[in-house]
Design an enzyme around this catalytic site. Sequence first.
Site, short mmCIF file in Angstrom:
data_model
loop_
_atom_site.label_atom_id
_atom_site.label_comp_id
_atom_site.label_asym_id
_atom_site.label_seq_id
_atom_site.Cartn_x
_atom_site.Cartn_y
_atom_site.Cartn_z
N GLU A 116 1.38 5.04 12.92
CA GLU A 116 0.03 4.62 13.28
C GLU A 116 -0.11 3.10 13.38
OE1 GLU A 116 -4.56 5.34 11.72
OE2 GLU A 116 -2.87 6.34 10.74
N ASP A 117 0.56 2.35 12.50
CA ASP A 117 0.30 0.91 12.40
C ASP A 117 1.47 0.01 12.82
OD1 ASP A 117 -2.27 1.37 11.45
OD2 ASP A 117 -1.58 1.54 9.37
N ASP A 150 -3.01 8.39 -0.99
CA ASP A 150 -3.39 7.31 -0.08
C ASP A 150 -4.86 6.92 -0.31
OD1 ASP A 150 -3.42 5.60 2.27
OD2 ASP A 150 -4.39 7.25 3.33
N HIS A 192 0.82 -1.22 0.00
CA HIS A 192 0.00 0.00 0.00
C HIS A 192 0.85 1.27 0.00
CE1 HIS A 192 -2.92 3.05 0.98
NE2 HIS A 192 -2.36 3.24 2.16
N HIS A 246 4.15 6.85 5.70
CA HIS A 246 2.99 7.54 6.26
C HIS A 246 2.18 6.70 7.25
CE1 HIS A 246 0.64 5.50 3.04
NE2 HIS A 246 -0.40 5.71 3.81
N ASP A 288 -23.37 17.72 -24.75
CA ASP A 288 -21.96 18.08 -24.51
C ASP A 288 -21.17 16.92 -23.91
OD1 ASP A 288 -23.25 18.06 -22.10
OD2 ASP A 288 -22.38 19.94 -21.37
#
Length: 738
Positions: A76-77, A139, A48, A72, A259
């Site tokens: 957090e993970d 992301d 990812h 990034h 259009d």
Amino acid sequence: MMRQYELVERVTSYKPDANEALLNKAYVYAMKKHGEQRRASGDPYFSHPLEVAAILTDLHLDEETIAVALLHDTIEDTDATRAEIDEMFGDRIGSLVEGLTKLKRIDLVSKKAEQAENLRRLLLAISDDIRVLLVKLADRLHNMRTLHHMKPEKRTRIAQETMEIYAPLAGRIGMQDLRDELEELSFKYMNPKAYETVTQHLADLAGRNRPNIRRIIKELTAKLEAEGIDATVRSRQKKAWSVFRKMESKAVGFEQLSDIFGFRIIVKTVEECYQALGIVHQTWSMVPGRFKDFISTPKQNDYRSIHTTVVGPGQQRVELQIRTWEMHSVNEYGVAAHTFYKDRENTDHNESEVYASLRRTIEQLAEGNNAEEFLEHTKLELFLDQVFCFTPKGRIIALPKGATPIDFAYAVHTDVGNSCVGCKINGKMMPVITELQNGDEVEIIRSTSQAPPAAWESMVVTGKARAAIRKATREAIRKQYSGLGTRILERAFARIGKTYSRSELEVALPRLARERLDDVLTDVGRGELSSLDVIKAVYPDYREERTTEKPKRGEGWFNLKAGANMLFRLPGRENNRAKLREFARQKKASAIPIRGAGNELPVRFAPEGGAVPGDRIVGILEPGVGVTIYPIDSPALAEFEDKERWLDVRWDIEEGSTSRFPARIRAVAVNEPGVLAVITEVIANNDANIQNLSMTRSADNFMDMMFDLEVWDLTHLNKIIRQLSAKPSITSVERLTG
């Protein structure tokens, strides 16, 4: 999964002097930290951040941004820390990674305030460094591309969130390609049946129109070449979401859209843009009202192009966009595209223009009173298309589509909006709620005595205008309550033989748990703080005189003045009325003046019966409402036993005033044809107004009718009652006072 050397090669292909060591270190660090983690698809989690980095390399972003993309999710993970990242990659990268980490997922099914606060944190992080937004958008794009691996209910929530927040943000900074893809993917999961239907229609239409498209491209290219212009002509097809949105907004079917296909003419210079425009208009007829020059007047996101529609080959309407290659890159990739041109000496762009515009928008949004207002204003600012208007001095003001002169005034300056009383559009006086059009010149007419009406909040479309109107309304209401609180305290202090002093009251603020004097006055005016508590805070030794005699059954204790220590025992209704009237007569000179609906105090009239000039009246202070005015003989007064809530009030009506006041009458009439017409004729002939009417059958031959009227004063009301009583079909008329 992309390999380490492939990522480095991607970056060095457009930035040969890139810091390869930084990229290698970030790649290895992120891969080790994510280790054996897996995504919902079963792929290694590290795939990812690697794909996010790849998306950013397509935008030719610098190596620091690519490193942030790789890192990034680490804080957090994984067990990575900010301190560790600072040590390995530097404070700046650490700050960006932490900024992204702190952005909790915006959950549309959670409480609205929580969602709003998360959005606020996102935008404030963006205002510090635009690269936060670029990484966040990449992301989100990769997450949307792999959304089919999630559970159906989660897909819908994430798609809605993307459509409401991230796609508009991408458009706000000019990244149109990214916005289009985010919207298409969101549409696919939010409304799969509609997506499939529109997509199939577009595919069928593309097949049928392929020969015509080739013909138009060939003719346009030939015309331009004949005039010495080296141009690239491309066709483009509207996206499924854009088509669906237009079908809904215009309430038309797919076949009625003209259009869906358009063409872009891309040239080398600005001069060639206008030359190409002249060639096109000389060759084919222009469709009136379908020309826009966004080169001379760029959009707020720095979009520049010339738009026109002509009746082309085969009498078909053909939409054209004319731009340079540089404009094309900026139009498709927004702020990210500036990296292509920032080193060119002859560029007429400032790399920070779009970002500075976004920063200003965020600053305006932050003026909201709370996080929920912030969310509301943000969606207003991000979603709407723009119109461009001018001040009399030629300054361009960009506004959302549907904006009014009120929005225009607040866009110029908050003080201009607050003092707006009217406007001229293209030299003509127009209502301030007129919808503005592209190219309008708007002149705002101002008055220093003006305050924005609260009703304006529902008439404007910009977040800045709504926030400013709400703020002004709150301040006006606060000023009303503060003025009322001052009057209450002045009279309360006078009743105990003391002089009201602001300086003494300021000393007592800690005992009242208030930080400012204005807070005390406002709370007293609202009824949230009693005048007796204020007196005790200023004079701690003060003791209220109370009677020790208890009332007998059926008796009540009433007081007409907040903070007074004189009580009346009122054994019966008649004695109640007599005592109250006498007290009001004695104290009339010191009573608070009441002017009615236009009064500077927060005043309303008794909901069951009202009050009119000529009545002897008393005011009841109701927390959060203001002062409610009752006739002095109203039975409803028996409900208010708290003496602190009773105020002396008096009428202060100017002679010749045409203001009307509420009153209620009850009439019992014979149930026969035309009786209602008789009553309404009397009321109309006396120039009174009926606000409400209710009727019930009291007996077989009689009707019980109740009228809420608006009259000038007690004399006016009594005249109506006398004339109604004189009618043969009316058996009785009486006034109701609650």
